[in-house]
Enzyme design. Sequence first.
Site, short mmCIF file in Angstrom:
data_model
loop_
_atom_site.label_atom_id
_atom_site.label_comp_id
_atom_site.label_asym_id
_atom_site.label_seq_id
_atom_site.Cartn_x
_atom_site.Cartn_y
_atom_site.Cartn_z
N GLY D 149 0.83 -1.20 0.00
CA GLY D 149 0.00 0.00 0.00
C GLY D 149 0.86 1.25 0.00
CB CYS D 150 0.14 4.69 -1.11
SG CYS D 150 -1.51 4.91 -0.37
CE1 TYR D 151 -1.57 8.12 3.85
CE2 TYR D 151 -3.36 6.55 3.62
CZ TYR D 151 -2.92 7.86 3.65
OH TYR D 151 -3.80 8.90 3.49
CB THR D 153 5.35 2.32 0.08
OG1 THR D 153 4.76 1.18 -0.55
CG2 THR D 153 6.65 2.67 -0.62
#
Lengths: 346, 346, 346, 346
Positions: D149-151, D153
């Site tokens: 996921g972006c967060y 990462t």
Amino acid sequence: MIRVGIVGASGYTGAELVRILLRHPEAELAVLTSRSYAGQQLSAVFPHLSGCTDRVLEVFDAAKMAAACDVVFTALPHGHAVPVARAVLERGKKLIDLGADFRFRDAAVYEAWYKVKHEAPELAREAVYGLPELYRDRVRGAALVANPGCYPTASLLATVPLLKAGVIDPATIIIDAKSGLSGAGRKLDLRSHYAEVNENVTAYNVGIHRHTPEIEQELTAAAGTEVRVSFTPHLVPQTRGILTTVYATLRKELTTGALLDIYREFYRDEPFIRVLPEGVLPRTKSVTGSNIVHLGAVADPRTGRAVLLAAIDNLVKGASGQAVQNMNLLFGLPETTGLDFVGLYP
Amino acid sequence: MIRVGIVGASGYTGAELVRILLRHPEAELAVLTSRSYAGQQLSAVFPHLSGCTDRVLEVFDAAKMAAACDVVFTALPHGHAVPVARAVLERGKKLIDLGADFRFRDAAVYEAWYKVKHEAPELAREAVYGLPELYRDRVRGAALVANPGCYPTASLLATVPLLKAGVIDPATIIIDAKSGLSGAGRKLDLRSHYAEVNENVTAYNVGIHRHTPEIEQELTAAAGTEVRVSFTPHLVPQTRGILTTVYATLRKELTTGALLDIYREFYRDEPFIRVLPEGVLPRTKSVTGSNIVHLGAVADPRTGRAVLLAAIDNLVKGASGQAVQNMNLLFGLPETTGLDFVGLYP
Amino acid sequence: MIRVGIVGASGYTGAELVRILLRHPEAELAVLTSRSYAGQQLSAVFPHLSGCTDRVLEVFDAAKMAAACDVVFTALPHGHAVPVARAVLERGKKLIDLGADFRFRDAAVYEAWYKVKHEAPELAREAVYGLPELYRDRVRGAALVANPGCYPTASLLATVPLLKAGVIDPATIIIDAKSGLSGAGRKLDLRSHYAEVNENVTAYNVGIHRHTPEIEQELTAAAGTEVRVSFTPHLVPQTRGILTTVYATLRKELTTGALLDIYREFYRDEPFIRVLPEGVLPRTKSVTGSNIVHLGAVADPRTGRAVLLAAIDNLVKGASGQAVQNMNLLFGLPETTGLDFVGLYP
Amino acid sequence: MIRVGIVGASGYTGAELVRILLRHPEAELAVLTSRSYAGQQLSAVFPHLSGCTDRVLEVFDAAKMAAACDVVFTALPHGHAVPVARAVLERGKKLIDLGADFRFRDAAVYEAWYKVKHEAPELAREAVYGLPELYRDRVRGAALVANPGCYPTASLLATVPLLKAGVIDPATIIIDAKSGLSGAGRKLDLRSHYAEVNENVTAYNVGIHRHTPEIEQELTAAAGTEVRVSFTPHLVPQTRGILTTVYATLRKELTTGALLDIYREFYRDEPFIRVLPEGVLPRTKSVTGSNIVHLGAVADPRTGRAVLLAAIDNLVKGASGQAVQNMNLLFGLPETTGLDFVGLYP
């Protein structure tokens, strides 16, 4: 009518004072000064005031200011309010400083964080920290009010009730704040250039921001024990608004509802505080242009921490609106006089 | 106190009416309706109103509305105001429609551009076009006011004085308008999605926007000859504000100063019009949150054209503020009552 | 490998040249200069380049620059490119100027609009106006290329084909342009301050913008008759992107489809031009970060006018991308070399 | 050439995969599917791709997809990737899922947070968590990659090195994240409406965001002891970018320089990690459009805490860029292939 002087009327907090006071039923703008724009019409510096006022900015003259005004607002860089304060107070008038010069009861703290010698520690001791929700009664009788910083206003209003209630551990407080650019003022700086700010979020002054000791002074007073906080300010690409997200470890298991109840009880009769319902979280846009504070809280049973949220308009409740609220207290007016406007949405 | 009803209070123009009327000294909110949110508190739909009003949105009921209100504002999609208007007018109350249903004296024009049959051409004929700067006296005696569109308000205020003065050629008028997104309303649409709008400027409805015939109707009236205009609306990445840039060929050589003098004379006693000094140009930010109009003009001797500029807040002077201005006229109040707030800057 | 020098690498167009050239397979950055930041790493001035280049900014030295480079880009305020050009050209190297110094075949026009004496009219006469879609063949053989302005690039690409086709009246051209802030450069100015720009749209330099004579020079060449235009630039609150909206009277009745066909024919093999389908209008976001131009048109039978729309990224096709396109032509490379990146969306 | 399929190509992460892969020298787009836009040209859905690809979106067909592709990217809402993965893996092809379906080694965690039954726990166990900086070697040999996921990462890259070095207390980790709107996808929602998002910062899903257990899974693995974090995501008014601010108590006194040295050592040969110099803090704008991560740290001796900062582009390193990085690993290509573009600034 209260005759008002503003020293530093050509900055954003000065303009916001003008916006509010032009429609204040018990105040009139007596003297407006500006170092950079003296001699010009205020509406030439701020075209949104065209046709709303024909006042001309003047060079600051202490005697004239004190003679013409019942109260003076200083909206100046730190270190510059002392001589104005002396001149105004000597003549028996009141002063509300929107800067940092009188916020610290201990001048040594000011000197350590602001890196300048304090020229009037006795005034700093005498000044009242103008957060009406905490110090209303003291403000009423004051001659000199130190208007709180924008970040401290939001941070303290979110944290103090729970600290006073003893439900959070004062050693665990972390404050992560997000602010719009108007808080940085109107001066030119690459960090305020549109193309640098837009589509950008960044932290700054991590661990060293000067609002830290101000927050700590008041949290220490609330906790009755020395409090140190991690405070990290961020700039987000918007003009107005501060959201503070406060983290603290709960001393015992509490529900979100219980946290909100503590807020509701603490702020029961406050005209500018809104404790949002459980599940609704503060957002800066809901308070744009108003003196209102939105508060929310979430208790997280997984981590045993509380997450506390406060949203304000940094130029209103975080600066000029709160200053007028203090003025109302100084002059025995209802606290909401001239401040009961509804925020702009969207 | 004027008892006010708002039909469609859960949209942006409805919320803006609420913002203004909550602080209007001579009005009180009597009934607020919403189809989508009936039964909910208005402050649940618009959290910025938390603690400012505890009104609950209701289902529209014509009899109840007319009985409880002295004036009704309709903030509805076009085609929906007719039945409300009938019900309200029949009962002798006044109606101010913020939509397009009563803006056209000739229902055939409405039908051609809006692609629906007009259900009450007789009401359309009877309605007064509520641009107070042009039709103040007629508004005063009206029962039904058609509040102008946002683009027409800015376009007409910039163009009409010069057209009436005979200094511009009515066959050459081109209007290039730039608007913030709030003008598109709160409904969901990919064209309003933040990630699509941000960092984007685009034209839309080129040559076919429905505000075109509204502008032409009024310019034709001002010119005394049929006027057709090129009107191109654009969306710019901001929430509030319209700037219109109008191009027209000058009939004779005129200076910028002479153009501005025509404005100043035409709008001499207008409370909401500001003709900016030569060299200062309107910008939307100067009127954010206020009912004020900024006007500017430049005569270009190289091309023989005038460039006329007007800035308004589309939700205030372009919609709800103007509607309240019309209400003030209907009820014999000073026109600025409840509307004298200063805009928000920055 | 083409050895490239950039004079003025610390501005936005300089940084954009670096971004493109770092990934250009046939070019290498040989010398980068900056007056303000000489001695510093470029990545200290522009942190997005951290780890992408370790180049240090140098003081400009003509001999060194000419010796080390095959081509020099000048990204300087007007008036400053002449001495660099002389030094570079004397030594047999090529120069691409991103400023205005060599854009005017008639130095008197430059002097009239830029208010300075032209120090090298003979170079201005010799320079090729580097709009490849119009002057590709001349660019190929040139020593000195005058890279077009951002507004002229968009305005000319939208207007020239229809003017050459004889379908629009050259006396009726009005260009209303909207630009993001990066076009104003990185220098500090109240007009670039975030809090002043955000939520604001404004016109500037109405009737007197210096891109006007540049547009007129090229439209005159295309029309074969002297053309004067009304050109009004606006700033909109975004970082990148220009949208130009061009109005012109049609000489005969034409459909939108026919206008688009003229574009498609004129730009048949162009690698960077996209003529959008009827009903789809250009928007700046569709070309962010790319060298691509989006074109659209609408014929309005009601007014007999055409509305022509072009969108570009002002820093790419409006400046540095087009400069690299010109470099590719100068060195016999395929025109898209190093420029075939896709824009960023959203 | 690697033949690539994308399931869900009409969302923002799908479009970003297309942007990257169109210029990837070793990949070709074989099949693109979309449920909502099947039958339409991709460039009709995303006009920035006009003239860059003429691919048509198709209905998903497992057999066809597996036959035509060497690797399939799934960019789907959670719960939808399982059948695609089965079909692709059965046929011996590789799958990279950009959603959450295979990120949890323990399906029970997934089920607890995502509130759905996991249909293929055995695939979840077999999948490799595709954060190359931590699991590069495992990704190389994988058939099924769960793209982070972006967060997570940003959060993991900032936290893991210090946790592995044993210098921070795993019980004290608080992550305050700020994200642009593109992370919420292209679907319509009042929370993505421009007028609601602009000039607004807000927290959401406090204490319950589904990226929390993903972060905890990996921090637990790094610490060798169970880690629970406070994770609070915020939306800020910008399109792209995530900044995470991580707070943790230092186990012993360490300088900022020492923290940065741990980063530098841990990420010594990483092509996409930039550890900024002391005193320079990450900002999202510096990584817009690139696969690069900016890391910074501050040790605060007053509080004994470290403040760790990471900035990424949520659509690139936070989603599609990282997915291509994983593809490069799967196919034995240099990790930067097709990903070495420089970010867009400003």
